[in-house]
Design a protein around this motif. Structure first.
Motif, PDB file in Angstrom:
ATOM      1  N   PRO A  77       0.820  -1.218   0.000  1.00 15.27           N
ATOM      2  CA  PRO A  77       0.000   0.000   0.000  1.00 15.27           C
ATOM      3  C   PRO A  77       0.846   1.257   0.000  1.00 15.27           C
ATOM      4  O   PRO A  77       2.049   1.216   0.280  1.00 15.27           O
ATOM      5  CB  PRO A  77      -0.791  -0.116   1.297  1.00 15.27           C
ATOM      6  CG  PRO A  77       0.042  -0.971   2.171  1.00 15.27           C
ATOM      7  CD  PRO A  77       0.833  -1.891   1.287  1.00 15.27           C
ATOM      8  N   ARG A  79       0.239   4.383   1.768  1.00 12.99           N
ATOM      9  CA  ARG A  79       0.523   5.000   3.059  1.00 12.99           C
ATOM     10  C   ARG A  79       0.743   3.926   4.101  1.00 12.99           C
ATOM     11  O   ARG A  79      -0.133   3.152   4.409  1.00 12.99           O
ATOM     12  CB  ARG A  79      -0.633   5.905   3.471  1.00 12.99           C
ATOM     13  CG  ARG A  79      -0.518   7.272   2.847  1.00 12.99           C
ATOM     14  CD  ARG A  79      -1.593   8.198   3.334  1.00 12.99           C
ATOM     15  NE  ARG A  79      -1.981   9.079   2.235  1.00 12.99           N
ATOM     16  CZ  ARG A  79      -2.910   8.775   1.347  1.00 12.99           C
ATOM     17  NH1 ARG A  79      -3.564   7.634   1.450  1.00 12.99           N
ATOM     18  NH2 ARG A  79      -3.201   9.601   0.373  1.00 12.99           N
ATOM     19  N   PHE A  80       1.930   3.902   4.634  1.00 11.31           N
ATOM     20  CA  PHE A  80       2.176   2.982   5.724  1.00 11.31           C
ATOM     21  C   PHE A  80       2.613   3.828   6.901  1.00 11.31           C
ATOM     22  O   PHE A  80       3.501   4.654   6.758  1.00 11.31           O
ATOM     23  CB  PHE A  80       3.264   1.978   5.349  1.00 11.31           C
ATOM     24  CG  PHE A  80       3.184   0.737   6.179  1.00 11.31           C
ATOM     25  CD1 PHE A  80       2.395  -0.312   5.769  1.00 11.31           C
ATOM     26  CD2 PHE A  80       3.860   0.651   7.375  1.00 11.31           C
ATOM     27  CE1 PHE A  80       2.290  -1.446   6.542  1.00 11.31           C
ATOM     28  CE2 PHE A  80       3.752  -0.480   8.154  1.00 11.31           C
ATOM     29  CZ  PHE A  80       2.967  -1.534   7.733  1.00 11.31           C
ATOM     30  N   PRO A  81       1.962   3.677   8.039  1.00 18.20           N
ATOM     31  CA  PRO A  81       2.326   4.529   9.174  1.00 18.20           C
ATOM     32  C   PRO A  81       3.803   4.327   9.515  1.00 18.20           C
ATOM     33  O   PRO A  81       4.215   3.234   9.851  1.00 18.20           O
ATOM     34  CB  PRO A  81       1.414   4.036  10.293  1.00 18.20           C
ATOM     35  CG  PRO A  81       0.873   2.724   9.832  1.00 18.20           C
ATOM     36  CD  PRO A  81       0.919   2.728   8.352  1.00 18.20           C
ATOM     37  N   ILE A  83       5.474   5.523  11.925  1.00 22.15           N
ATOM     38  CA  ILE A  83       5.669   5.254  13.348  1.00 22.15           C
ATOM     39  C   ILE A  83       4.447   4.480  13.833  1.00 22.15           C
ATOM     40  O   ILE A  83       3.559   5.045  14.437  1.00 22.15           O
ATOM     41  CB  ILE A  83       5.844   6.544  14.151  1.00 22.15           C
ATOM     42  CG1 ILE A  83       6.947   7.381  13.530  1.00 22.15           C
ATOM     43  CG2 ILE A  83       6.159   6.245  15.608  1.00 22.15           C
ATOM     44  CD1 ILE A  83       7.061   8.776  14.078  1.00 22.15           C
ATOM     45  N   PRO A  84       4.395   3.199  13.535  1.00 17.02           N
ATOM     46  CA  PRO A  84       3.202   2.455  13.946  1.00 17.02           C
ATOM     47  C   PRO A  84       3.145   2.344  15.459  1.00 17.02           C
ATOM     48  O   PRO A  84       4.175   2.300  16.131  1.00 17.02           O
ATOM     49  CB  PRO A  84       3.382   1.085  13.310  1.00 17.02           C
ATOM     50  CG  PRO A  84       4.752   1.038  12.761  1.00 17.02           C
ATOM     51  CD  PRO A  84       5.421   2.348  12.972  1.00 17.02           C
ATOM     52  N   ASN A  85       1.944   2.322  15.965  1.00 19.03           N
ATOM     53  CA  ASN A  85       1.769   2.195  17.403  1.00 19.03           C
ATOM     54  C   ASN A  85       2.081   0.791  17.883  1.00 19.03           C
ATOM     55  O   ASN A  85       2.437   0.574  19.021  1.00 19.03           O
ATOM     56  CB  ASN A  85       0.325   2.515  17.760  1.00 19.03           C
ATOM     57  CG  ASN A  85       0.003   3.965  17.537  1.00 19.03           C
ATOM     58  OD1 ASN A  85       0.839   4.824  17.807  1.00 19.03           O
ATOM     59  ND2 ASN A  85      -1.167   4.244  17.039  1.00 19.03           N
ATOM     60  N   VAL A  86       1.904  -0.161  16.970  1.00 19.86           N
ATOM     61  CA  VAL A  86       2.073  -1.554  17.371  1.00 19.86           C
ATOM     62  C   VAL A  86       3.557  -1.918  17.340  1.00 19.86           C
ATOM     63  O   VAL A  86       4.213  -1.729  16.327  1.00 19.86           O
ATOM     64  CB  VAL A  86       1.310  -2.485  16.402  1.00 19.86           C
ATOM     65  CG1 VAL A  86       1.302  -3.897  16.928  1.00 19.86           C
ATOM     66  CG2 VAL A  86      -0.094  -1.978  16.163  1.00 19.86           C
ATOM     67  N   PRO A  87       4.098  -2.410  18.467  1.00 23.40           N
ATOM     68  CA  PRO A  87       5.508  -2.805  18.444  1.00 23.40           C
ATOM     69  C   PRO A  87       5.686  -4.080  17.615  1.00 23.40           C
ATOM     70  O   PRO A  87       5.097  -5.110  17.936  1.00 23.40           O
ATOM     71  CB  PRO A  87       5.833  -3.057  19.922  1.00 23.40           C
ATOM     72  CG  PRO A  87       4.530  -3.316  20.582  1.00 23.40           C
ATOM     73  CD  PRO A  87       3.468  -2.620  19.774  1.00 23.40           C
ATOM     74  N   LEU A  88       6.474  -3.994  16.558  1.00 24.19           N
ATOM     75  CA  LEU A  88       6.625  -5.128  15.645  1.00 24.19           C
ATOM     76  C   LEU A  88       8.064  -5.231  15.181  1.00 24.19           C
ATOM     77  O   LEU A  88       8.712  -4.213  14.968  1.00 24.19           O
ATOM     78  CB  LEU A  88       5.800  -4.900  14.379  1.00 24.19           C
ATOM     79  CG  LEU A  88       4.301  -5.102  14.330  1.00 24.19           C
ATOM     80  CD1 LEU A  88       3.846  -4.873  12.906  1.00 24.19           C
ATOM     81  CD2 LEU A  88       3.915  -6.476  14.800  1.00 24.19           C
ATOM     82  N   THR A 121      13.349  -3.660  14.476  1.00 19.89           N
ATOM     83  CA  THR A 121      12.054  -3.063  14.794  1.00 19.89           C
ATOM     84  C   THR A 121      11.577  -2.249  13.608  1.00 19.89           C
ATOM     85  O   THR A 121      12.355  -1.503  13.005  1.00 19.89           O
ATOM     86  CB  THR A 121      12.209  -2.146  16.016  1.00 19.89           C
ATOM     87  OG1 THR A 121      12.770  -2.911  17.072  1.00 19.89           O
ATOM     88  CG2 THR A 121      10.870  -1.595  16.454  1.00 19.89           C
ATOM     89  N   THR A 123       9.773   0.348  13.315  1.00 17.45           N
ATOM     90  CA  THR A 123       9.882   1.807  13.411  1.00 17.45           C
ATOM     91  C   THR A 123      11.297   2.310  13.142  1.00 17.45           C
ATOM     92  O   THR A 123      11.490   3.479  12.852  1.00 17.45           O
ATOM     93  CB  THR A 123       9.485   2.304  14.819  1.00 17.45           C
ATOM     94  OG1 THR A 123      10.036   1.405  15.773  1.00 17.45           O
ATOM     95  CG2 THR A 123       7.993   2.352  14.969  1.00 17.45           C
ATOM     96  N   ARG A 124      12.278   1.414  13.257  1.00 16.06           N
ATOM     97  CA  ARG A 124      13.662   1.852  13.033  1.00 16.06           C
ATOM     98  C   ARG A 124      14.076   1.780  11.567  1.00 16.06           C
ATOM     99  O   ARG A 124      15.169   2.183  11.205  1.00 16.06           O
ATOM    100  CB  ARG A 124      14.619   0.956  13.846  1.00 16.06           C
ATOM    101  CG  ARG A 124      14.495   1.128  15.338  1.00 16.06           C
ATOM    102  CD  ARG A 124      15.447   2.222  15.807  1.00 16.06           C
ATOM    103  NE  ARG A 124      15.151   2.624  17.161  1.00 16.06           N
ATOM    104  CZ  ARG A 124      15.684   2.050  18.244  1.00 16.06           C
ATOM    105  NH1 ARG A 124      16.552   1.062  18.104  1.00 16.06           N
ATOM    106  NH2 ARG A 124      15.350   2.464  19.427  1.00 16.06           N
ATOM    107  N   LEU A 134       8.056  -4.576   2.936  1.00 12.83           N
ATOM    108  CA  LEU A 134       6.674  -4.743   2.468  1.00 12.83           C
ATOM    109  C   LEU A 134       6.627  -5.538   1.160  1.00 12.83           C
ATOM    110  O   LEU A 134       5.709  -6.330   0.931  1.00 12.83           O
ATOM    111  CB  LEU A 134       6.011  -3.373   2.272  1.00 12.83           C
ATOM    112  CG  LEU A 134       5.731  -2.616   3.572  1.00 12.83           C
ATOM    113  CD1 LEU A 134       5.229  -1.203   3.272  1.00 12.83           C
ATOM    114  CD2 LEU A 134       4.719  -3.363   4.436  1.00 12.83           C
TER     115      LEU A 134
END
Lengths: 251, 266
Positions: A77, A79-81, A83-88, A121, A123-124, A134
């Motif tokens: 997709p 738009r991918f957040p 800084i996602p809120n979900v730790p992944l 992570t 977010t990093r 992705l």
């Protein structure tokens, strides 16, 4: 124009009206196996919306989406957040809706050039790394069709060229079709089999050479863009002319 | 001070509070992940109208709260389809009109809304054995459904379109989650009160976010944080005569501030 019947994903007179505003106006698209179809157009032209409709994420007001039976789609997709809120970590990102084995995850990450980031992570990740993760995720679905919405968004200039290279390699190796939304006119002209200029409706379409000579294309992107692309394509004539020519006849 | 632990009323309060904390942790994580804090608040506020109806017509207050919360959630989903007003405006309208409606309905029964402070702010020290049972039975139901929806809910929280394109039935999962919030609201209104339930959901989860590398760990840490907040709030309530809901939420807030000192890992 001859309508081919072997399309794996098609939009037929797809229209979408939201709150009295026409977003898509009788759009027709065919994506055939192993073909790169690129949708270009200005901001707000409905490119991403069209993709969402073709994926069945957004119902149409009229018209239909025809999808080949048991078509496997890998979707990246727009738009991918970041800084996602979900730790992944990346491994988990790849296993959200599938249960791939460690080997499959390793192979997919190696293919997209980020084997070292399995435990990183999300977010990093940099923009380019996230796009690669992705893409690896989409490949795990063993897709017949990759749907890429602005695949070089948030990727720096150097990374952009490498990203397109990777997409090109991936298509050859997996023998899958690609439906791509891109703002990058250079790439469109160099690699696509079929280009669709969208501005609510399909302004013009065809092989890249045909499209860039279309007056509608100049109207949409301005004469300077058309000249720039012409120069670019001319410069790369030895690479791509034959390829494009072939497809011009096909359509 | 330790004597109070042997008091039945205190034991009941502790049991009920910890039961709520156990559920508030994981449910709160999804509220944070899905940015639904205001949505949860709207559902909680609307619960008061259900309580009022229950008082007026003589049926279970818990049932009333669940029913109105679900009704408002469905109303909201329908209203979201029109694109004239932004979702937060819609939430503002629904949240506060249902709160007003609830206060008036409760007032009709009791003469003054002030008599039902415990509904709004909780009164953990007066929970009955039956309340404790409702908390644990309801809480177990919430956790069970949550476990069932877990994978899909996480996929949707990370990227809704992507999850849907990959075959997750977003509407079904979303509806399930809304029911969970409604049920959660109903079982926790006596403990923290309808006005502050969202805080108990959001604050421990937000505090856990910095300390967690996986969604599961975040849920567990959030539950633990909520547990500590409940115990601290209970102590404040018992020894400083603080109203239980605000005492618990304040403790959670202080915990959150404490976690800011710890360097973030992820």
């Amino acid at each position: 124009m001859l309508k081919a019947t072997n399309a794996i994903l098609s939009a037929r007179d797809a229209s979408l009206v939201i709150g009295g505003r026409t977003i898509l106006d009788r759009v027709n698209i065919d994506v055939r196996p192993n073909e790169i179809v690129t949708v270009i157009g200005p901001n707000g032209a409905g490119k991403s919306t069209l993709v969402r409709c073709m994926l069945g994420l957004q119902p149409l007001s009229s018209g239909e989406i025809v999808r080949a039976k048991s078509l496997r789609i890998g979707y990246v997709p727009q738009r991918f957040p970041l800084i996602p809120n979900v730790p992944l970590d990346v491994r988990r990102l790849l296993s959200l809706t599938l249960k791939p084995s460690e080997d499959e995850i390793d192979a997919a990450l190696a293919e997209t050039g980020i084997p070292h980031l399995k435990n990183a992570t999300v977010t990093r990740l940099s923009g380019g790394e996230l796009q690669r993760a992705l893409l690896a995720r989409a490949l795990l679905r063993k897709p017949d069709l990759l749907v890429l919405d602005e695949p070089v968004q948030a990727v720096d200039f150097m990374g952009e060229a490498r990203m397109y290279e990777l997409i090109s390699e991936v298509r050859k190796r997996h023998r899958c079709g690609i439906l791509m939304v891109s703002h990058d006119l250079h790439m469109v002209m160099a690699e696509s089999d079929h280009v669709i200029c969208l501005n609510g409706h399909v302004c013009c379409e065809g092989g890249p050479v045909k499209v860039q000579q279309d007056p509608e294309f100049a109207k949409l992107f301005g004469p300077s863009a058309a000249r720039m692309i012409a120069a670019y394509t001319h410069h790369h004539d030895h690479d791509h002319e034959g390829h494009n020519h072939h497809h011009d006849h096909k359509h | 001070m330790a004597e109070i632990l042997s008091e039945p009323f205190f034991q009941r309060a502790l049991l009920a509070g910890l039961g709520i904390a156990l559920v508030a942790g994981p449910v709160g994580c999804f509220i944070v992940w899905r940015r639904m804090a205001y949505f949860g608040e709207t559902l909680a506020h609307s619960g008061l109208f259900g309580v009022g109806l229950g008082l007026l017509l003589g049926f279970s207050l818990t049932l009333g709260a669940v029913a109105t919360a679900v009704a408002v959630a469905i109303l909201l989903m329908l209203m979201k389809r029109q694109r004239v007003l932004a979702t937060d405006t819609l939430l503002g309208i629904l949240s506060h009109s249902s709160l007003a409606l609830g206060l008036i309905t409760v007032g009709l029964v009791t003469g003054a809304a002030g008599d039902h402070m415990d509904l709004l702010f909780g009164d953990i020290l007066t929970v009955s054995s039956r309340d404790v049972m409702i908390v644990w039975a309801g809480g177990a139901a919430v956790l069970l459904v949550l476990a069932f929806l877990w994978r899909d809910l996480i996929a949707i929280s990370v990227h809704e379109d992507l999850a849907q394109a990959e075959g997750v039935n977003v509407q079904r999962v979303e509806l399930g989650f809304i029911l969970l919030i409604a049920l959660m609201t109903a079982i926790s209104m006596k403990i923290v009160g309808l006005l502050l339930i969202t805080a108990l959901l959001v604050i421990p989860a937000a505090a856990a976010r910095r300390l967690s590398a996986t969604p599961e760990r975040m849920a567990v840490i959030a539950a633990a944080m909520a547990g500590v907040a409940v115990m601290a709030g209970l102590a404040l309530s018992a020894f400083a005569n603080a109203i239980s809901g605000p005492a618990i939420v304040l403790s959670a807030g202080l915990l959150f501030v404490l976690t800011l000192v710890i360097p973030q890992r992820n």
